[in-house]
Enzyme design. Structure first.
Site, PDB file in Angstrom:
ATOM      1  N   GLN A   1      -4.283  -5.249   7.073  1.00 51.08           N
ATOM      2  CA  GLN A   1      -5.196  -6.585   6.369  1.00 51.08           C
ATOM      3  C   GLN A   1      -5.271  -8.137   6.924  1.00 51.08           C
ATOM      4  O   GLN A   1      -5.926  -8.808   6.366  1.00 51.08           O
ATOM      5  CB  GLN A   1      -5.056  -6.897   4.810  1.00 51.08           C
ATOM      6  CG  GLN A   1      -5.192  -5.438   3.449  1.00 51.08           C
ATOM      7  CD  GLN A   1      -6.457  -4.735   4.400  1.00 51.08           C
ATOM      8  OE1 GLN A   1      -7.749  -5.656   4.729  1.00 51.08           O
ATOM      9  NE2 GLN A   1      -6.627  -3.837   3.576  1.00 51.08           N
TER      10      GLN A   1
ATOM     11  N   CYS B   1      -5.443   2.474  -3.375  1.00 56.01           N
ATOM     12  CA  CYS B   1      -3.822   2.768  -3.150  1.00 56.01           C
ATOM     13  C   CYS B   1      -2.296   2.586  -2.777  1.00 56.01           C
ATOM     14  O   CYS B   1      -1.622   1.957  -2.113  1.00 56.01           O
ATOM     15  CB  CYS B   1      -3.878   3.017  -1.429  1.00 56.01           C
ATOM     16  SG  CYS B   1      -5.078   5.004  -1.561  1.00 56.01           S
TER      17      CYS B   1
ATOM     18  N   HIS C   1       0.808  -1.034   0.273  1.00 61.23           N
ATOM     19  CA  HIS C   1       0.265  -0.153   0.337  1.00 61.23           C
ATOM     20  C   HIS C   1       0.330   1.268   0.053  1.00 61.23           C
ATOM     21  O   HIS C   1       2.483   1.170   0.390  1.00 61.23           O
ATOM     22  CB  HIS C   1      -0.705  -0.019   1.397  1.00 61.23           C
ATOM     23  CG  HIS C   1      -1.576   1.138   1.192  1.00 61.23           C
ATOM     24  ND1 HIS C   1      -1.980   2.686   1.751  1.00 61.23           N
ATOM     25  CD2 HIS C   1      -3.620   1.241   1.447  1.00 61.23           C
ATOM     26  CE1 HIS C   1      -2.473   2.842   1.848  1.00 61.23           C
ATOM     27  NE2 HIS C   1      -3.925   2.460   1.658  1.00 61.23           N
TER      28      HIS C   1
ATOM     29  N   LYS D   1     -10.741  -1.341  10.760  1.00 64.33           N
ATOM     30  CA  LYS D   1     -10.243  -2.082   9.691  1.00 64.33           C
ATOM     31  C   LYS D   1     -11.051  -3.676  10.295  1.00 64.33           C
ATOM     32  O   LYS D   1     -11.052  -4.945   9.691  1.00 64.33           O
ATOM     33  CB  LYS D   1      -9.041  -2.478   9.047  1.00 64.33           C
ATOM     34  CG  LYS D   1      -9.124  -1.157   7.643  1.00 64.33           C
ATOM     35  CD  LYS D   1      -7.618  -2.155   6.973  1.00 64.33           C
ATOM     36  CE  LYS D   1      -6.781  -0.842   6.486  1.00 64.33           C
ATOM     37  NZ  LYS D   1      -8.285   0.009   5.269  1.00 64.33           N
TER      38      LYS D   1
ATOM     39  N   ASP E   1       3.181  -4.125   8.145  1.00 62.65           N
ATOM     40  CA  ASP E   1       1.781  -3.731   7.944  1.00 62.65           C
ATOM     41  C   ASP E   1       1.038  -5.108   8.681  1.00 62.65           C
ATOM     42  O   ASP E   1       0.448  -6.089   7.314  1.00 62.65           O
ATOM     43  CB  ASP E   1       1.792  -3.064   6.422  1.00 62.65           C
ATOM     44  CG  ASP E   1       0.917  -2.068   6.446  1.00 62.65           C
ATOM     45  OD1 ASP E   1      -0.310  -2.555   7.188  1.00 62.65           O
ATOM     46  OD2 ASP E   1       0.845  -1.500   4.927  1.00 62.65           O
TER      47      ASP E   1
END
Lengths: 425, 145
Positions: free
Chosen positions: A221, A383, A141, A244, A218
């Site tokens: 997700q 993104c 991202h 999220k 990261d």
């Protein structure tokens, strides 16, 4: 009411959510899902962008504002003490959720973007120097690309990129070639937001550590979709966003190993992050306060705690298993039953989402027309423009799943795509 | 010399009448897509990065020149709905004198309630296209003087 007198039954706990998993039952916990859009039942498939909120989170925040709200860590009065306890309880819940050894290693931030910027500033800009190398991947991202580009530009370090194959899986042999004694930092996502690829982060971390580099994962997700254990992974930093994972916006988490958090430079300075201030010299408070200058997002952090109670009540193993089943079902139905559909991102291990294109409809057409079927999907570059370039598409449509989605909704997606094809042909 | 047969006001009234006869949004979108399909081919030599209109999820190319006292606008998009919106915009704006273009707002869009149905992202794309048409009108007017 004193802090001690506030019983555990006043607020939701993970035990209160514990029950056998049934998507039709959990759906009822999400008020927003109970509506019609354009005269059709809402099918919400943009969960990789943001997730809906369960009643427990909504009600928990309402109750906090209505009954217990005050500033944290400062006041000597009752409301402040209560709020502080609840805020710090939320930190404990995050630590437990990630299996972090010490809750003081959990920093509350606004979201993954801020967390990565914090590390790119506090570690990257503070310690990188010319000749050093930072490694990211081809499927990141923008939030895990641009902060490192800026840190490298500012320090004279070099940014290296692990390439991916045509399925969207990282080429690990190429990663190994990039690693050297110059590698100072490796920053990769656990799951790609544009492709759904699950990266072999344990292997990435171990190999980076072997050359003495620190690793940031990261987890924007991954945290909502699978169990995450930062000690088992061994990562130096792990970050995710509250919104999220069924929590409010404006709250996120940076987990960092204490020795790194202690030596890093503070990102934002101000109140509550200091030890002593004179006009000559300021000494900083210990983490996490060192990184939480100013009044934090108190209700949002507490809301995150409720959201984590909620998902751990269902169980991350149950969530992961069900979402895999849903992903597999959706993949088969889209591939076999929608003419002209191409899935972008076919790595052997995927989680939570399907990016796709249709032969005869631009993603923008797909998203606009399918909205009229009550179906919310994301369209665009997500993104992740380097990913779009790698796969030679201007944009994709993306259906991303949560545990409240059903196979029936996947069937509606397929029917909706048939309608799109009919309308554009 | 090319002269506009109808004023933008009349053309916009026509568009509103045309869409009001379509009772549901399926029919309206089908009509928009149909209009997009009838859009004249965009000259390949103008399909350049310089001619891209920023601000839309799809790629939009636009080119304009003066023919007599009227501005000729050519545009294209890789998304069908956007092609349809372009077709509507060109009906209103193309072949009008620069001053008329500069004075015309796409009120048909609001009268049809399309702002409610076509999300902001695309609204932004639409407004970017209108802004670009007006910029062309302004530049061509100055060049002609």
């Amino acid at each position: 009411m004193t802090v001690e007198a506030m019983t555990e039954t006043d607020y939701p706990t993970s035990e209160s959510f514990s029950r056998a998993f049934d998507p039709e039952v959990v759906r009822r916990d999400f008020p927003v899902l109970q509506q019609q859009v354009h005269g059709k039942p809402l099918v919400y498939l943009d969960n990789a962008a943001t997730t809906q909120k369960p009643q427990a989170v909504i009600e928990g925040i309402r109750k906090f504002y209505a009954e217990d709200y005050g500033t944290v860590r400062r006041g000597v009065y009752e409301l402040s003490a209560r709020s502080t306890r609840m805020y710090e309880d939320a930190r404990e819940k995050v630590a437990s959720f990630l299996n972090a050894p010490n809750s003081q290693e959990v920093i509350f931030v606004r979201g993954t973007t801020e967390a990565i910027n914090l590390v790119a500033f506090g570690y990257g800009r503070a310690f990188l120097k010319p000749g050093d190398e930072v490694i990211i991947s081809a499927i990141e991202h923008h939030a895990n690309i641009v902060p490192w580009q800026l840190a490298c530009e500012a320090t004279g370090a070099t940014l290296k990129v692990i390439p991916c194959d045509d399925r969207g899986a990282l080429i690990m042999a190429e990663y190994e070639k990039l690693l050297s004694s110059n590698t100072q930092l490796v920053a990769v996502n656990h799951v790609s937001n544009a492709l759904g690829t699950v990266n072999p982060v344990k292997e990435i971390i171990d190999k980076a550590h072997a050359v003495g580099a620190v690793v940031l994962i990261d987890g924007a997700q991954s945290a909502p979709h699978m169990p995450v254990d930062v000690q088992a992974l061994g990562c130096d930093f792990y970050t995710f966003s509250g919104h999220k994972i069924y929590a409010p916006t404006g709250i996120g988490v940076l987990y960092g190993k204490m020795d790194l958090l202690e030596k890093m430079a503070p990102f934002q300075s101000g109140g509550e992050m200091i030890e002593t201030v004179t006009f000559e010299k300021t000494t900083f408070a210990k983490p996490p306060n060192k990184y939480e200058g100013g009044t934090p997002a108190i209700a949002q952090a507490i809301g995150l705690g409720y959201a984590l109670d909620y998902v751990t009540g269902i169980g991350l193993d149950a969530i992961a298993a069900y979402e895999q089943e849903l992903l597999e079902y959706a993949t088969q139905r889209l591939l076999h039953d929608v003419p002209g559909l191409t899935i972008i991102g076919t790595a052997p291990e995927k989680a939570g989402l399907i990016s796709f294109t249709l032969a005869d409809a631009h993603p923008l057409d797909i998203g606009t027309l399918i909205d009229h079927e009550g179906i919310a999907i994301r369209t665009g570059h997500h993104c992740a423009q380097p990913v779009m370039k790698r796969f030679n598409v201007p944009a994709t449509a993306r259906a991303s799943f949560a545990f409240y989605n059903t196979k029936e909704e996947v069937d509606k997606l397929v029917a909706g795509l048939h309608k799109v094809i009919e309308m554009v042909s | 010399m090319m002269t506009a047969v109808k004023s933008p006001v009349d053309i916009q009234n026509d568009i509103v009448t045309e869409f009001q006869s379509l009772t549901d949004w399926d029919a309206r979108y089908k009509h928009i897509i149909g209009l997009g399909k009838q859009l004249p081919d965009f000259p390949e030599e103008h399909r350049t990065e310089q001619n891209q209109v920023k601000g839309c999820q799809s790629t939009v190319w636009m080119h304009a020149f003066l023919e007599g006292d009227a501005v000729v606008v050519q545009a294209d998009s890789d998304a069908m709905i956007v092609r349809g919106l372009i077709a509507l915009l060109l009906r209103v704006y193309a072949h009008q004198p620069p001053d008329v273009i500069l004075a015309t707002e796409p009120e048909f869009f609001h009268r049809l309630g399309m702002g409610d149905h076509i999300s902001m992202q695309r609204s932004n794309g639409l407004f970017a296209m209108i802004k670009q048409i007006k910029l062309y009108a302004m530049v061509l007017k100055m060049q002609a003087q």
